[in-house]
Design an enzyme around this catalytic site. Sequence first.
Site: not given
Length: 394
Positions: A91, A113, A375
Amino acid sequence: MSDTSFPDATGRFGPFGGRYAPETLMAALAELEAAFRQAWADPVFVSEYHRWLREFVGRPSPLYEAVGLSEALGIRILLKREDLNHTGAHKINNTVGQGLLAKRMGKPRIIAETGAGQHGVASATAAAALDLECAVYMGAKDMERQGLNVVRMQLLGTEVIPVTSGAGTLKDAVSEAMRDWVGSVASTHYVIGSVVGPHPFPLMVREFQKIIGEELSEQLGDVKPDVIVACVGGGSNAMGIFYPFLDSDIDLVGVEAAGKGIETGKHGASLGHGTPGVLHGARTYMLQDDQGQVHEAHSISAGLDYPGVGPEHAYFQDAGLARYESVTDREAVEAFHLLSRIEGIIPALETAHAIAWLQREAPALAGKTVVVNLSGRGDKDVQEVVGLSSDPGL
């Protein structure tokens, strides 16, 4: 396929994507698209972005040969270690990029969010490093199951705003963040965390995340994998690793959340079992009833607990550019334990879905070479998984 010529001028990937937003946001979205395209064509901005990736995020992330897992499953398995990035997931690649863009646009505040909390932590981290004010919307249910990430965001100086509407999960957090942006767009940039939302967000997030696949291409050298696999919720980590390989003949496999089982209706498999509709500003595959009302998604993984998917993934599926499978909560938890025991790597529950697919499909993949986009790391999920030992419904 060139980088920014797709989607088309209207923000569409074939029949998907677009810009379905309140009139009050249309000018802001047009401004954002122009600012992004100018920045992305500016060598100074791109150089600064890559400097932050190198010096702050810790890129390039390693490509790791998972010898133990390979021997156990009879597959050569390589792990793209996004879990080793600063903040523990992919991210941060996107939040640093969007944070730099917000500063370039003269907007001192960002909002975001979050579901699993990783995007929220990455947004809070980028805000602290870039001297931006930050607020993160998070479903009350997700705050309960991801308490560690809530504390991390608060330590970084971010306001975490609980969302109690709906199911109190990622869908509802997105909706509340959108409402905030409508009322504060002059001073605020909305850092959407995945390849979802109205144009230009799917394009922007893809471009900031494609560093994963670009690095992988260099790291593979003469090795040519048969399969690249990644979990898919909104789909940013999968898009980041898939996009640079679209012109290859490598099998691109995205793994969605089958939750408690597709037959129960409690799942998050929008591509496999959804229908086209408009969700959060874009036309895509989503979970909905015959009247177009959104169905609540379910996944043990907060990051996959979303009733839609990025519109470019919807296009990939219909165009045959990638295929999408799903695994259950139970399979994901088993894979979480497997990778932890065999490789000494505790994966995020999101990533565990990709490992679970490998475990299930091992006989068909025997002898092949597979790259898994790992991830994120699973520190955030340990308490949740330990609590599942007494859950007879898993």
